[in-house]
Design a protein around this motif. Structure first.
Motif, PDB file in Angstrom:
ATOM      1  N   ARG A  10      13.483  -1.927   1.954  1.00 16.45           N
ATOM      2  CA  ARG A  10      12.209  -1.428   2.477  1.00 16.45           C
ATOM      3  C   ARG A  10      12.292  -1.204   3.975  1.00 16.45           C
ATOM      4  NH1 ARG A  10       8.089  -2.981   5.363  1.00 16.45           N
ATOM      5  NH2 ARG A  10       8.889  -5.074   5.570  1.00 16.45           N
ATOM      6  N   GLU A  39      -4.085  -3.590   4.417  1.00 14.26           N
ATOM      7  CA  GLU A  39      -4.598  -4.186   5.660  1.00 14.26           C
ATOM      8  C   GLU A  39      -4.502  -3.221   6.841  1.00 14.26           C
ATOM      9  OE1 GLU A  39      -6.560  -6.867   7.830  1.00 14.26           O
ATOM     10  OE2 GLU A  39      -6.078  -7.162   5.720  1.00 14.26           O
ATOM     11  N   ASN A  40      -3.369  -2.578   7.001  1.00  8.72           N
ATOM     12  CA  ASN A  40      -3.115  -1.772   8.201  1.00  8.72           C
ATOM     13  C   ASN A  40      -3.581  -0.316   8.110  1.00  8.72           C
ATOM     14  OD1 ASN A  40      -1.856  -3.950   9.565  1.00  8.72           O
ATOM     15  ND2 ASN A  40      -0.003  -3.578   8.383  1.00  8.72           N
ATOM     16  N   SER A  41      -3.680   0.235   6.904  1.00  5.85           N
ATOM     17  CA  SER A  41      -4.047   1.646   6.766  1.00  5.85           C
ATOM     18  C   SER A  41      -5.423   1.869   6.144  1.00  5.85           C
ATOM     19  CB  SER A  41      -3.009   2.378   5.908  1.00  5.85           C
ATOM     20  OG  SER A  41      -1.743   2.339   6.543  1.00  5.85           O
ATOM     21  N   THR A  64       6.465   0.399   2.596  1.00  3.83           N
ATOM     22  CA  THR A  64       5.716  -0.785   3.024  1.00  3.83           C
ATOM     23  C   THR A  64       5.229  -1.525   1.784  1.00  3.83           C
ATOM     24  OG1 THR A  64       3.949  -1.561   4.494  1.00  3.83           O
ATOM     25  CG2 THR A  64       3.492   0.429   3.231  1.00  3.83           C
ATOM     26  N   TRP A  65       4.804  -2.761   1.972  1.00  2.00           N
ATOM     27  CA  TRP A  65       4.204  -3.526   0.874  1.00  2.00           C
ATOM     28  C   TRP A  65       2.755  -3.091   0.710  1.00  2.00           C
ATOM     29  CZ3 TRP A  65       8.423  -4.875  -0.997  1.00  2.00           C
ATOM     30  CH2 TRP A  65       9.384  -5.640  -0.343  1.00  2.00           C
ATOM     31  N   SER A 109       0.150  -4.961   0.240  1.00  4.54           N
ATOM     32  CA  SER A 109      -0.739  -5.816   1.047  1.00  4.54           C
ATOM     33  C   SER A 109      -0.764  -5.375   2.506  1.00  4.54           C
ATOM     34  CB  SER A 109      -0.325  -7.286   0.930  1.00  4.54           C
ATOM     35  OG  SER A 109       1.036  -7.454   1.278  1.00  4.54           O
ATOM     36  N   ASP A 110       0.381  -4.982   3.057  1.00  2.00           N
ATOM     37  CA  ASP A 110       0.430  -4.488   4.435  1.00  2.00           C
ATOM     38  C   ASP A 110      -0.281  -3.140   4.553  1.00  2.00           C
ATOM     39  OD1 ASP A 110       1.857  -6.708   5.281  1.00  2.00           O
ATOM     40  OD2 ASP A 110       3.806  -5.708   5.138  1.00  2.00           O
ATOM     41  N   TYR A 111      -0.076  -2.280   3.570  1.00  2.00           N
ATOM     42  CA  TYR A 111      -0.699  -0.959   3.595  1.00  2.00           C
ATOM     43  C   TYR A 111      -2.223  -1.094   3.540  1.00  2.00           C
ATOM     44  CZ  TYR A 111      -1.588   3.943   2.667  1.00  2.00           C
ATOM     45  OH  TYR A 111      -2.041   5.232   2.763  1.00  2.00           O
ATOM     46  N   ARG A 169      12.088   2.578   5.887  1.00  5.03           N
ATOM     47  CA  ARG A 169      10.757   2.728   6.492  1.00  5.03           C
ATOM     48  C   ARG A 169      10.580   4.112   7.128  1.00  5.03           C
ATOM     49  NH1 ARG A 169       5.601   2.156   6.672  1.00  5.03           N
ATOM     50  NH2 ARG A 169       4.707   1.717   8.679  1.00  5.03           N
ATOM     51  N   GLU A 183       0.898  -7.005  -6.020  1.00  9.39           N
ATOM     52  CA  GLU A 183       1.744  -6.602  -4.890  1.00  9.39           C
ATOM     53  C   GLU A 183       2.655  -5.504  -5.393  1.00  9.39           C
ATOM     54  OE1 GLU A 183       2.279  -5.851  -1.778  1.00  9.39           O
ATOM     55  OE2 GLU A 183       2.091  -7.923  -1.112  1.00  9.39           O
TER      56      GLU A 183
END
Length: 122
Positions: free
Chosen positions: A84, A101-103, A94-95, A97-99, A88, A18
């Motif tokens: 964070r 998944e989302n990007s 961003t984290w 894990s979020d990046y 933004r 992470e």
């Protein structure tokens, strides 16, 4: 300080780590790392003289991004979460894990185990 260039494919395989991703980092990346270390130290997020000694650089479209992995660094995660959110809009913070998944469509698994298993069956 070590800044390593990685591909999006390599980034998508980092599901065991992470970190903090900053998007749209232009200019000298070492200045970004130094500046973020200074900001996080002054905010009480990096603790006990700890600093990010390693960062990863990657490109996604026209954006140069930096990943600061959380390994081997002492930090106050609660304060970092607030920082964070507050940064933004400025840094695209961003984290990882979020990046991923989302990007990037999520993490990818190493398929060598599956391929090896398939070879044994034949």
């Amino acid at each position: 300080m070590d800044i390593k260039d990685i591909s999006l494919h390599e980034l998508r395989k980092m599901n065991d780590c992470e970190g903090l991703v900053l998007q749209g980092c232009g200019g000298d990346l070492s200045e970004w790392v130094d500046g973020i270390n200074d900001m996080l130290t002054e905010s009480g997020i990096l603790q006990n003289g700890s600093k990010f000694e390693k960062a990863y650089s990657f490109k996604n479209g026209d954006l140069t991004c930096l990943l600061f992995p959380f390994e081997n660094v002492q930090l106050d995660v609660g304060k970092l979460a607030i920082w964070r959110l507050q940064t933004r809009n400025d840094f695209g913070s961003t984290w990882l894990s979020d990046y991923a998944e989302n990007s990037l469509g999520g993490y990818i698994q190493d398929k060598s185990e599956t391929e090896d298993f398939g070879m044994e069956m034949m």
